[in-house]
Design an enzyme around this catalytic site. Structure first.
Site, PDB file in Angstrom:
ATOM      1  N   CYS A  88       0.826  -1.211   0.000  1.00  0.00           N
ATOM      2  CA  CYS A  88       0.000   0.000   0.000  1.00  0.00           C
ATOM      3  C   CYS A  88       0.861   1.262   0.000  1.00  0.00           C
ATOM      4  O   CYS A  88       1.602   1.508   0.952  1.00  0.00           O
ATOM      5  CB  CYS A  88      -0.905  -0.060   1.228  1.00  0.00           C
ATOM      6  N   CYS A  96       0.202   3.707   2.864  1.00  0.00           N
ATOM      7  CA  CYS A  96       0.709   3.118   4.115  1.00  0.00           C
ATOM      8  C   CYS A  96       2.190   3.396   4.275  1.00  0.00           C
ATOM      9  O   CYS A  96       2.671   3.694   5.369  1.00  0.00           O
ATOM     10  CB  CYS A  96       0.481   1.604   4.136  1.00  0.00           C
TER      11      CYS A  96
END
Length: 102
Positions: free
Chosen positions: A29, A32
């Site tokens: 991600c 993230c």
């Protein structure tokens, strides 16, 4: 920032008497990856615990808290979920949300 598995989650989060921020994220991600350094910086500056949960390694935890998007940061106080922040968040936004729990 310590990564928790399902067994550790109950001890470190649900049995914690203070405020805990749990970052549900994934290695693949992009947002993230941007969020992680902010949380690591915060960890050295604040008086509450910050943990991470990899949704791919702990899908049962992600399911338990209905994590449908990453990053999702959940704020717990005395073991009770109080707030969820979905998506990348600025340091100031995270601190504002924590202040509301104090």
């Amino acid at each position: 920032m310590k990564e928790l598995n399902t067994q550790e989650f109950d001890t470190h989060v649900l049995e914690n008497e203070g405020i805990v921020l749990v970052d549900f994220s994934a290695t693949w991600c992009g947002p993230c990856k941007m969020q992680k350094p902010i949380l690591e910086e915060l960890e050295s500056e604040v008086d509450f615990d910050i943990y991470s949960v990899d949704v791919d390694r702990s899908p049962e935890l992600a399911g338990r808290y209905n994590v449908n998007a990453v990053p999702s940061m959940m704020l717990f106080k005395k073991g009770t979920l109080k707030n969820t922040l979905v998506g990348f968040q600025a340091k100031e936004v995270i601190l504002e949300e924590v202040e509301k729990l104090k």
